[in-house]
Design an enzyme around this catalytic site. Structure first.
Site, PDB file in Angstrom:
ATOM      1  N   SER A  34     -16.869   3.106  -1.513  1.00  0.00           N
ATOM      2  CA  SER A  34     -17.836   3.369  -0.876  1.00  0.00           C
ATOM      3  C   SER A  34     -18.162   4.602  -0.427  1.00  0.00           C
ATOM      4  CB  SER A  34     -17.841   2.203   0.142  1.00  0.00           C
ATOM      5  OG  SER A  34     -17.525   1.213  -0.291  1.00  0.00           O
ATOM      6  N   ASN A 102       1.346  -0.693   0.556  1.00  0.00           N
ATOM      7  CA  ASN A 102       2.269  -1.581   0.521  1.00  0.00           C
ATOM      8  C   ASN A 102       2.431  -2.543  -0.667  1.00  0.00           C
ATOM      9  OD1 ASN A 102       3.602  -1.373   2.695  1.00  0.00           O
ATOM     10  ND2 ASN A 102       2.278  -2.232   4.199  1.00  0.00           N
ATOM     11  N   SER A 128       5.479   4.402   6.601  1.00  0.00           N
ATOM     12  CA  SER A 128       5.654   3.384   7.718  1.00  0.00           C
ATOM     13  C   SER A 128       5.064   4.042   9.056  1.00  0.00           C
ATOM     14  CB  SER A 128       7.014   2.831   7.575  1.00  0.00           C
ATOM     15  OG  SER A 128       6.996   2.307   9.008  1.00  0.00           O
ATOM     16  N   GLY A 130       1.939   2.933  10.670  1.00  0.00           N
ATOM     17  CA  GLY A 130       0.609   2.580  10.904  1.00  0.00           C
ATOM     18  C   GLY A 130      -0.114   3.678  11.182  1.00  0.00           C
ATOM     19  N   LYS A 182      10.817   0.326   1.682  1.00  0.00           N
ATOM     20  CA  LYS A 182       9.813  -0.076   2.641  1.00  0.00           C
ATOM     21  C   LYS A 182       9.785  -1.290   2.831  1.00  0.00           C
ATOM     22  CE  LYS A 182       6.366   0.308   5.332  1.00  0.00           C
ATOM     23  NZ  LYS A 182       5.096  -0.216   5.019  1.00  0.00           N
ATOM     24  N   HIS A 185      12.833  -2.258   4.874  1.00  0.00           N
ATOM     25  CA  HIS A 185      12.480  -1.764   6.221  1.00  0.00           C
ATOM     26  C   HIS A 185      11.483  -2.672   7.196  1.00  0.00           C
ATOM     27  CE1 HIS A 185       9.595   0.104   9.016  1.00  0.00           C
ATOM     28  NE2 HIS A 185      10.229   0.770   9.218  1.00  0.00           N
ATOM     29  N   ASN A 186      10.665  -3.239   6.390  1.00  0.00           N
ATOM     30  CA  ASN A 186       9.725  -4.142   6.990  1.00  0.00           C
ATOM     31  C   ASN A 186      10.494  -5.603   7.285  1.00  0.00           C
ATOM     32  OD1 ASN A 186       7.873  -2.197   6.538  1.00  0.00           O
ATOM     33  ND2 ASN A 186       6.232  -3.696   6.146  1.00  0.00           N
ATOM     34  N   GLU A 189      12.200  -4.821  10.489  1.00  0.00           N
ATOM     35  CA  GLU A 189      11.457  -4.910  11.392  1.00  0.00           C
ATOM     36  C   GLU A 189      11.154  -6.206  12.158  1.00  0.00           C
ATOM     37  OE1 GLU A 189       7.939  -2.654  10.640  1.00  0.00           O
ATOM     38  OE2 GLU A 189       6.589  -4.293  11.092  1.00  0.00           O
ATOM     39  N   TYR A 190      10.878  -7.030  11.199  1.00  0.00           N
ATOM     40  CA  TYR A 190      10.831  -8.467  11.514  1.00  0.00           C
ATOM     41  C   TYR A 190      11.939  -9.025  12.385  1.00  0.00           C
ATOM     42  CZ  TYR A 190       6.958  -9.928   8.485  1.00  0.00           C
ATOM     43  OH  TYR A 190       5.542 -10.111   7.643  1.00  0.00           O
ATOM     44  N   ARG A 445      31.652 -29.894  -5.402  1.00  0.00           N
ATOM     45  CA  ARG A 445      30.921 -29.778  -6.622  1.00  0.00           C
ATOM     46  C   ARG A 445      31.607 -30.271  -7.713  1.00  0.00           C
ATOM     47  NH1 ARG A 445      30.488 -24.654  -7.565  1.00  0.00           N
ATOM     48  NH2 ARG A 445      28.681 -24.787  -8.837  1.00  0.00           N
ATOM     49  N   HIS A 451      32.432 -29.066 -11.476  1.00  0.00           N
ATOM     50  CA  HIS A 451      31.817 -27.391 -11.586  1.00  0.00           C
ATOM     51  C   HIS A 451      32.982 -26.846 -11.369  1.00  0.00           C
ATOM     52  CE1 HIS A 451      27.515 -28.470 -11.526  1.00  0.00           C
ATOM     53  NE2 HIS A 451      27.723 -29.273 -10.616  1.00  0.00           N
TER      54      HIS A 451
HETATM   55  P1  NDP Z   1      -7.297  -1.428   3.448  1.00  0.00           P
HETATM   56  O1  NDP Z   1      -5.742  -1.998   2.965  1.00  0.00           O
HETATM   57  O2  NDP Z   1      -8.015  -2.456   4.467  1.00  0.00           O
HETATM   58  O3  NDP Z   1      -7.992  -1.206   2.128  1.00  0.00           O
HETATM   59  C1  NDP Z   1      -9.146  -0.760   2.320  1.00  0.00           C
HETATM   60  C2  NDP Z   1      -9.411   0.169   1.283  1.00  0.00           C
HETATM   61  O4  NDP Z   1      -9.233  -0.074   0.126  1.00  0.00           O
HETATM   62  C3  NDP Z   1     -10.784   0.881   1.334  1.00  0.00           C
HETATM   63  O5  NDP Z   1     -11.030   2.209   0.938  1.00  0.00           O
HETATM   64  C4  NDP Z   1     -11.408   0.100   0.252  1.00  0.00           C
HETATM   65  O6  NDP Z   1     -12.696   0.940  -0.191  1.00  0.00           O
HETATM   66  C5  NDP Z   1     -10.437   0.129  -0.916  1.00  0.00           C
HETATM   67  N1  NDP Z   1     -10.759  -0.665  -2.006  1.00  0.00           N
HETATM   68  C6  NDP Z   1     -10.367  -2.037  -1.873  1.00  0.00           C
HETATM   69  N2  NDP Z   1     -10.685  -2.714  -3.079  1.00  0.00           N
HETATM   70  C7  NDP Z   1     -11.096  -1.491  -3.925  1.00  0.00           C
HETATM   71  C8  NDP Z   1     -11.242  -1.679  -5.301  1.00  0.00           C
HETATM   72  N3  NDP Z   1     -11.172  -2.664  -5.988  1.00  0.00           N
HETATM   73  N4  NDP Z   1     -11.678  -0.519  -5.952  1.00  0.00           N
HETATM   74  C9  NDP Z   1     -11.544   0.748  -4.930  1.00  0.00           C
HETATM   75  N5  NDP Z   1     -11.066   0.706  -3.851  1.00  0.00           N
HETATM   76  C10 NDP Z   1     -10.833  -0.353  -3.140  1.00  0.00           C
HETATM   77  O7  NDP Z   1      -6.672  -0.224   4.092  1.00  0.00           O
HETATM   78  P2  NDP Z   1      -5.630   0.406   4.942  1.00  0.00           P
HETATM   79  O8  NDP Z   1      -5.985   1.920   5.329  1.00  0.00           O
HETATM   80  O9  NDP Z   1      -5.357  -0.582   6.054  1.00  0.00           O
HETATM   81  O10 NDP Z   1      -4.419   0.446   3.913  1.00  0.00           O
HETATM   82  C11 NDP Z   1      -4.338   0.907   2.830  1.00  0.00           C
HETATM   83  C12 NDP Z   1      -3.154   0.780   2.126  1.00  0.00           C
HETATM   84  O11 NDP Z   1      -1.942   1.285   3.071  1.00  0.00           O
HETATM   85  C13 NDP Z   1      -2.794  -0.769   1.809  1.00  0.00           C
HETATM   86  O12 NDP Z   1      -2.129  -0.914   0.612  1.00  0.00           O
HETATM   87  C14 NDP Z   1      -1.924  -1.132   3.244  1.00  0.00           C
HETATM   88  O13 NDP Z   1      -1.104  -2.161   2.826  1.00  0.00           O
HETATM   89  C15 NDP Z   1      -1.026   0.194   3.211  1.00  0.00           C
HETATM   90  N6  NDP Z   1      -0.457   0.353   4.568  1.00  0.00           N
HETATM   91  C16 NDP Z   1      -1.102  -0.163   5.767  1.00  0.00           C
HETATM   92  C17 NDP Z   1      -0.752   0.091   6.908  1.00  0.00           C
HETATM   93  C18 NDP Z   1      -1.447  -0.117   8.169  1.00  0.00           C
HETATM   94  O14 NDP Z   1      -0.839  -0.035   9.352  1.00  0.00           O
HETATM   95  N7  NDP Z   1      -2.675  -0.514   7.889  1.00  0.00           N
HETATM   96  C19 NDP Z   1       0.495   0.979   6.988  1.00  0.00           C
HETATM   97  C20 NDP Z   1       1.309   1.305   5.866  1.00  0.00           C
HETATM   98  C21 NDP Z   1       0.772   0.819   4.844  1.00  0.00           C
HETATM   99  P3  NDP Z   1     -14.209   0.457   0.226  1.00  0.00           P
HETATM  100  O15 NDP Z   1     -14.286   1.247   1.401  1.00  0.00           O
HETATM  101  O16 NDP Z   1     -15.026   0.973  -0.968  1.00  0.00           O
HETATM  102  O17 NDP Z   1     -13.963  -1.171   0.529  1.00  0.00           O
END
Ligand code: NDP
Length: 475
Positions: A34, A102, A128, A130, A182, A185-186, A189-190, A445, A451
């Site tokens: 988008s 992730n 990692s 955030g 990773k 790591h998570n 973290e849990y 067993r 066994h």
């Molecule tokens: P989201 O996981 O919320 O993903 C949203 C993004 O994905 C948007 O740019 C969206 O595009 C795009 N998207 C979804 N579906 C499609 C598709 N079919 N085709 C193209 N684009 C698509 O975003 P985050 O920034 O939170 O996370 C990104 C990644 O990083 C994820 O895999 C997440 O698990 C990982 N991550 C997140 C952390 C966090 O703290 N949030 C930490 C570490 C890793 P559009 O804008 O067009 O909808």
């Protein structure tokens, strides 16, 4: 101008990584499905560095110098596959796709194998820290080929967090190795969060301290060997007062913990690998238990210990809890590192645990002074089979164990659930046991399923003729 790297997926993580790259002097081509996100990034942050805004995948690919580097930061799962399928046909042999989402490491292995067929490097990179980490310096765990790391590593090291000048980014190993670590790591973290939460609960119920007083306690603990990001933010959360009610925020937050899945994956994979990550498992189960409102509702009437009084834990309890927390934390990390070794062996990754501890010292959620001790343990001449047996940690456990036992006893006496502390202590006692009751299990067993069992005094497998004359035969 040719961009050094392209970022597609400009939600919070992608946008912040793109800004981080641009702030470090790289020209970054940016794209999002988008277009409003691309526009917003350029409008709000375009002045921070050199960006090339792209409306289509074709434009992004055309903007990149070769070999091309395309960083995907979209939702994990099917969206990641869809985006890979969009970009892969536009790329040429030698180009790189980096997935910083992730992803499950088994998906990463599948994607890496498929793209390798097309001579495209696929790098599954755990990120990692955030959103703040993404912008200011995350901990980055890239897998994939050595060759791809040569072309990509310097750029990632550039934007990663630094501790003592050392970047929190290193090549973890082939294919899914980065996403695997990773995941673990998570999981760690849990476990760490669960242990801190238990410590809070024990002190609150056991000593009757208020959240504000507990904030002070955690602040003090942050000056000790427990010093870590999670302890630091615990103090901050406990000190927070709810504006609407004037109550401590922690008292108005619903007590049902949520999860996105990486902790669960860690335990699922640990089961497959046969690694006893009991601390991580208890942490995942504790979250699911908290969410089972219906079970909790009908169970409220069950009796607790008679005569136990809240606030009666007495002097020295806080220090006992601190020691118990430290010991349990050592166990949780030891279990996590065991899982990494098992995964590394299973998948042939050759992961270096010392360098992993090094890159977790900064940027990531489990960053802690403690990781320096883990690094030292793995860099020592004799590699520890378990962290528990590394001299520094053995000493810490010797110092902590009496406190640890008192805390678990106290928790049971007062009826305060402490599954993380208890399971960690049980793990410790089981590992150090001369004999385990597993011998009896082997007997059972053999009884019901023939066994067979092995003996302590002779080689071979044996079976007792349980329904016959009960003599022993060699199987
Ligand atoms: P989201 O996981 O919320 O993903 C949203 C993004 O994905 C948007 O740019 C969206 O595009 C795009 N998207 C979804 N579906 C499609 C598709 N079919 N085709 C193209 N684009 C698509 O975003 P985050 O920034 O939170 O996370 C990104 C990644 O990083 C994820 O895999 C997440 O698990 C990982 N991550 C997140 C952390 C966090 O703290 N949030 C930490 C570490 C890793 P559009 O804008 O067009 O909808």
């Amino acid at each position: 101008t040719q961009a050094q790297i392209g970022v597609t997926g400009l939600a919070v993580m992608g946008a912040n990584l793109a800004r981080n790259l641009a702030r470090h002097g790289h020209t970054v081509a940016v794209h999002n499905r988008s277009q409003y996100r691309t526009k917003a990034l350029i409008e709000e942050h375009g002045h921070e560095g050199a960006f090339v805004a792209c409306d289509t995948p074709e434009e992004l690919v055309a903007a990149l110098e070769r070999p091309r580097r395309v960083l995907i930061m979209v939702q994990a799962g099917a969206p990641t596959d869809a985006v890979i399928e969009e970009f892969a046909p536009l790329l040429e042999p030698g180009d790189m796709i980096v997935d910083g989402g992730n992803a499950h490491f088994l998906d990463t292995r599948r994607r890496e194998a498929a793209l390798r067929e097309r001579d495209i490097h696929f790098v599954g990179a755990g990120v990692s820290g955030g959103e703040e980490g993404a912008l200011l310096g995350p901990s980055i765990m890239p897998g994939g080929s050595k060759e791809s790391y040569q072309a990509l590593g310097p750029m990632l090291e550039d934007i990663a967090a630094k501790v003592d000048g050392v970047p929190c980014c290193t090549h973890i190993g082939p294919d899914g190795a980065g996403h695997f670590v990773k995941m673990v790591h998570n999981g760690i973290e849990y476990a760490d969060m669960q242990l801190i939460a238990e410590a809070y609960d024990l002190l609150r119920q056991g000593l009757g301290l208020t959240p504000a007083e507990l904030a002070d306690v955690f602040e003090q603990w942050n000056e000790s060997e427990l010093s870590s990001y999670l302890i630091e933010i615990t103090a901050e959360v406990l000190r927070q007062v709810d504006a609407a009610t004037g109550k401590p925020l922690v008292d108005v937050i619903s007590d049902q913990a949520e999860q996105k899945g990486t902790g669960r994956w860690t335990v699922q994979i640990a089961l497959d690998l046969g690694v006893p990550v009991s601390g991580i498992a208890e942490a995942v189960f504790a979250r699911s238990l908290s969410g089972h409102a219906e079970l909790r509702e009908v169970s409220r009437a069950l009796p607790g210990p008679s005569g136990a009084t809240a606030g009666s834990a007495g002097e020295g309890f806080a220090e006992d809890v601190r020691q118990a927390l430290y010991a349990s934390k050592i166990v949780a990390y030891a279990q996590g590192f065991d899982q990494i070794r098992a995964g590394s062996t299973e998948y042939g990754w050759d992961i270096n645990p010392g360098s992993l501890a090094t890159i977790w010292r900064g940027g990531c959620i489990i960053r802690a002074d403690f990781l320096d001790r883990i690094r030292e343990a793995y860099e020592a001449e004799t590699k520890p089979v378990t962290l528990l047996a590394a001299p520094y940690f053995t000493d810490a456990l010797i110092l902590a164990q009496e406190s640890w036992r008192r805390v678990v006893v106290k928790a049971a006496e007062l009826g305060i659930p402490a599954p993380g502390f208890s399971t960690a202590l049980a793990y410790y006692d089981a590992l150090r046991a001369e004999r385990l009751p597993a011998a009896l299990i082997q007997g059972q067993r053999d009884f019901f399923g023939a066994h067979t069992y092995r003996r302590v005094d002779r080689e071979g497998s044996f079976h007792t003729l349980w329904s016959g004359d009960r003599s022993e035969v060699e199987a």
